[in-house]
Design an enzyme around this catalytic site. Structure first.
Site, short mmCIF file in Angstrom:
data_model
loop_
_atom_site.label_atom_id
_atom_site.label_comp_id
_atom_site.label_asym_id
_atom_site.label_seq_id
_atom_site.Cartn_x
_atom_site.Cartn_y
_atom_site.Cartn_z
N LYS A 22 -45.35 -48.30 -26.96
CA LYS A 22 -44.08 -48.99 -27.22
C LYS A 22 -43.66 -49.85 -26.02
CE LYS A 22 -40.13 -46.64 -26.54
NZ LYS A 22 -39.29 -47.38 -25.58
N ASN A 23 -43.77 -49.26 -24.82
CA ASN A 23 -43.27 -49.98 -23.65
C ASN A 23 -44.18 -51.14 -23.22
OD1 ASN A 23 -41.07 -48.37 -23.63
ND2 ASN A 23 -41.59 -47.24 -21.75
N CYS A 116 -26.40 -45.76 -20.48
CA CYS A 116 -27.13 -45.05 -21.51
C CYS A 116 -27.23 -43.60 -21.09
CB CYS A 116 -28.50 -45.66 -21.74
SG CYS A 116 -29.68 -45.17 -20.53
N ARG A 121 -28.32 -47.22 -15.29
CA ARG A 121 -29.33 -48.24 -15.60
C ARG A 121 -28.80 -49.68 -15.56
NH1 ARG A 121 -33.23 -46.03 -20.31
NH2 ARG A 121 -34.83 -47.28 -19.31
N PRO A 122 -28.43 -50.14 -14.37
CA PRO A 122 -27.94 -51.52 -14.26
C PRO A 122 -29.06 -52.55 -14.41
CG PRO A 122 -28.13 -50.50 -12.09
CD PRO A 122 -28.52 -49.45 -13.09
N ASP A 124 -28.75 -55.40 -12.39
CA ASP A 124 -28.42 -56.29 -11.27
C ASP A 124 -29.66 -56.93 -10.64
OD1 ASP A 124 -28.88 -53.55 -10.56
OD2 ASP A 124 -28.36 -54.04 -8.49
N ASP A 307 -40.90 -40.51 -17.70
CA ASP A 307 -40.91 -40.35 -19.17
C ASP A 307 -41.69 -39.11 -19.62
OD1 ASP A 307 -39.38 -42.58 -19.41
OD2 ASP A 307 -40.93 -43.88 -20.21
N ARG A 399 -37.26 -43.78 -32.33
CA ARG A 399 -37.35 -45.02 -31.54
C ARG A 399 -38.74 -45.16 -30.91
NH1 ARG A 399 -33.81 -44.96 -26.93
NH2 ARG A 399 -35.22 -46.67 -26.50
C1 UD1 Z 1 -38.72 -48.64 -18.04
C2 UD1 Z 1 -39.19 -47.95 -19.30
C3 UD1 Z 1 -38.66 -46.52 -19.35
C4 UD1 Z 1 -39.02 -45.77 -18.07
C5 UD1 Z 1 -38.61 -46.57 -16.84
C6 UD1 Z 1 -39.12 -45.95 -15.55
C7 UD1 Z 1 -39.42 -49.77 -20.86
C8 UD1 Z 1 -38.90 -50.45 -22.07
N1 UD1 Z 1 -38.72 -48.71 -20.42
O1 UD1 Z 1 -37.30 -48.69 -18.09
O2 UD1 Z 1 -39.23 -45.87 -20.48
O3 UD1 Z 1 -38.34 -44.54 -18.05
O4 UD1 Z 1 -39.14 -47.91 -16.90
O5 UD1 Z 1 -40.50 -45.82 -15.57
O6 UD1 Z 1 -40.45 -50.13 -20.34
N2 UD1 Z 1 -32.55 -50.32 -11.49
C9 UD1 Z 1 -31.48 -50.90 -10.82
N3 UD1 Z 1 -31.18 -52.21 -11.09
C10 UD1 Z 1 -31.89 -52.96 -11.99
C11 UD1 Z 1 -32.98 -52.35 -12.66
C12 UD1 Z 1 -33.29 -51.03 -12.38
O7 UD1 Z 1 -30.81 -50.26 -10.01
O8 UD1 Z 1 -31.57 -54.13 -12.18
C13 UD1 Z 1 -32.88 -48.89 -11.21
C14 UD1 Z 1 -32.68 -47.99 -12.43
O9 UD1 Z 1 -31.34 -47.57 -12.57
C15 UD1 Z 1 -33.63 -46.85 -12.13
C16 UD1 Z 1 -34.80 -47.56 -11.42
O10 UD1 Z 1 -34.28 -48.81 -10.96
O11 UD1 Z 1 -33.05 -45.95 -11.25
C17 UD1 Z 1 -36.01 -47.82 -12.28
O12 UD1 Z 1 -35.60 -48.41 -13.51
P1 UD1 Z 1 -36.52 -49.44 -14.32
O13 UD1 Z 1 -37.92 -49.38 -13.85
O14 UD1 Z 1 -35.84 -50.77 -14.31
O15 UD1 Z 1 -36.42 -48.84 -15.79
P2 UD1 Z 1 -36.51 -49.69 -17.11
O16 UD1 Z 1 -37.31 -50.91 -16.88
O17 UD1 Z 1 -35.13 -49.84 -17.69
#
Ligand code: UD1
Length: 420
Positions: A22-23, A116, A121-122, A124, A307, A399
């Site tokens: 999926k991812n 969520c 999960r920002p 930024d 995950d 999902r």
């Molecule tokens: C993706 C996966 C999810 C998995 C996660 C971590 C998809 C669709 N989802 O989620 O299944 O659990 O990777 O392997 O591929 N963060 C910030 N700012 C940002 C973005 C991220 O602070 O702009 C932080 C997040 O809060 C978290 C960390 O970075 O603590 C990692 O998150 P991230 O790798 O971005 O997760 P996703 O891409 O949302």
């Protein structure tokens, strides 16, 4: 609403075919916004999130057919650039259209994904990176309003934290940008690597694939010529079924997998005493004489995946001694712990560390799914528990797990989908 009824305590056996990831599929579908041709994507998992993203593209004006795990997506007629709240709120990964829409059209409006269940999960880091590429970003009425009237420009992006969808968004923004973009501290997840490969095969010059520094030479607005894509196997689904074998101490096999993507998970199963037979695209787990406790710290790939954390918590309830699980990626990803305790698990939480006191005999219970992977941990506990369990709110499972009850029943489990 549907729920799952599981009669637990049965040994499993046989083998299960793992679906596409999926991812990996989600960013690949989003990347078709960058295509000048129709794109065929095969080995798509038939799960809700895939349908949601296809529907989002359709709302924007794309056309698609989707049958038998294969989609054909044509984005040449795509003209709208607004990803609306009603879709984005059901799936955070909708944010993946931000990079490609902005780079193709020079503007777009994407509803801000809210908080969520597993933490704040920002986004930024996605936004800061786009600003470095020349985008102007405003947040208004709950939407990210992004503009780049003269197109995006290549830039040096240093991510403060490793972010999977952030890396994917910037990759997709950079391929149509003017000039060279370097992403430093990029995510190395296999799903990111597949996106890089697909974009490279579509004609983009990309260096450093699979490393923490990826360089993309943008096409300055020229759309890409995609080749047909086959989605990589879902390493998290494979890991979840291996845990189903482990938690019931049964011998089962997963087929259509990429063992290299599962190294961290396989290493923990081995440490816990399970014998593994690993072939090219098939892994068999054998029962353990004595399930040993484990220490897990979640990390970015190639570390242990967040995950898979919930599933190993369910498994640790059966280990001979206390296991320690530390969640380093998300701040609120232990909601399954209190539900696991309803089965009789003994878990103590301290901040980001959970101690699971095994072994505990589990008994069937009514429990509530809270997020996608937490739900699969509840299914695992129910498989091991004596008696009947009802798992409510399984829309979370739908999902991300294709035909879950059918696959488990093929392994000898007793799982039924019922209506509340
Ligand atoms: C993706 C996966 C999810 C998995 C996660 C971590 C998809 C669709 N989802 O989620 O299944 O659990 O990777 O392997 O591929 N963060 C910030 N700012 C940002 C973005 C991220 O602070 O702009 C932080 C997040 O809060 C978290 C960390 O970075 O603590 C990692 O998150 P991230 O790798 O971005 O997760 P996703 O891409 O949302």
């Amino acid at each position: 609403m549907d729920y799952l009824q599981i009669v637990g305590g049965k040994k499993l056996g046989g083998s299960v075919k793992i679906s596409g990831a999926k991812n990996a599929a989600l960013p690949l579908i989003a990347s078709t916004i960058l295509a000048k041709n129709g794109v065929k994507i095969s080995n798509l998992p038939d799960v809700k999130d895939i349908n949601t993203l296809l529907r989002l593209l359709e709302n924007l004006g794309a056309a698609y057919t989707y049958e038998g795990n294969e989609a054909f997506i044509e984005t040449s007629g795509l003209e709208k650039t607004t990803a609306t709240y009603d879709i984005v709120r059901t799936m955070r990964a909708s944010i993946l259209v931000l990079g490609p829409l902005l780079s193709r059209f020079g503007h777009c409006e994407v509803s801000l994904p809210g908080g969520c269940a597993i933490g704040q999960r920002p986004i930024d880091l996605h936004l800061k990176a786009l600003e470095l590429m020349g985008a102007k970003i405003d947040i208004k009425n709950g939407y990210v309003l992004a503009t780049a009237p003269d197109g995006l420009k290549g830039a040096q992006i240093l991510f403060d934290k490793i972010t999977v969808t952030g890396t994917e968004n910037i990759l997709m923004a950079a391929v149509l940008a003017k000039g060279k973009t370097t992403i430093i501290n990029a995510a190395k997840e296999p799903e990111v690597t597949q996106l890089c490969q697909v974009l490279k095969d579509a004609g983009v010059d990309i260096e450093g694939i699979e490393s923490e520094e990826i360089t993309i030479y943008g096409t300055a607005g020229e759309l890409l010529d995609f080749k047909p894509v086959e989605v990589i196997p879902d390493r998290i689904e494979a890991g979840t079924y291996l845990c189903a074998g482990a938690v019931t101490n049964s011998k089962i096999s997963v087929e259509n997998v990429e063992p290299l993507h599962l190294e961290a998970v396989l290493s923990k199963l081995t440490q816990m005493g399970f014998g593994l037979d690993v072939d090219r695209d098939r892994i068999t787990i054998n029962p353990a004489e004595n399930i040993k406790p484990v220490k897990i710290v979640t990390k970015e790939y190639p570390g242990f995946p967040t995950d898979m954390q919930a599933q190993f918590m369910a498994l640790a309830t059966q280990a001979q001694g206390p296991s320690i699980i530390e969640e380093r990626l998300f701040e609120n990803r232990f909601m399954h712990a209190s539900e696991l305790m309803r089965f009789g698990a003994d878990i103590s939480l301290q901040g980001s560390v959970a101690t699971v006191f095994g072994p505990k005999k589990l008994f069937g219970a009514d429990v509530m799914a809270t997020d996608l992977r937490a739900s699969s941990a509840l299914v695992l506990a129910a498989l091991a528990a004596e008696g009947v369990s009802n798992i409510h709110r399984i829309y979370h499972l739908d999902r991300g797990y294709e035909r879950l009850e059918e696959k488990l029943n093929m392994l000898g489990a007793d799982v039924r989908r019922l209506k509340e």
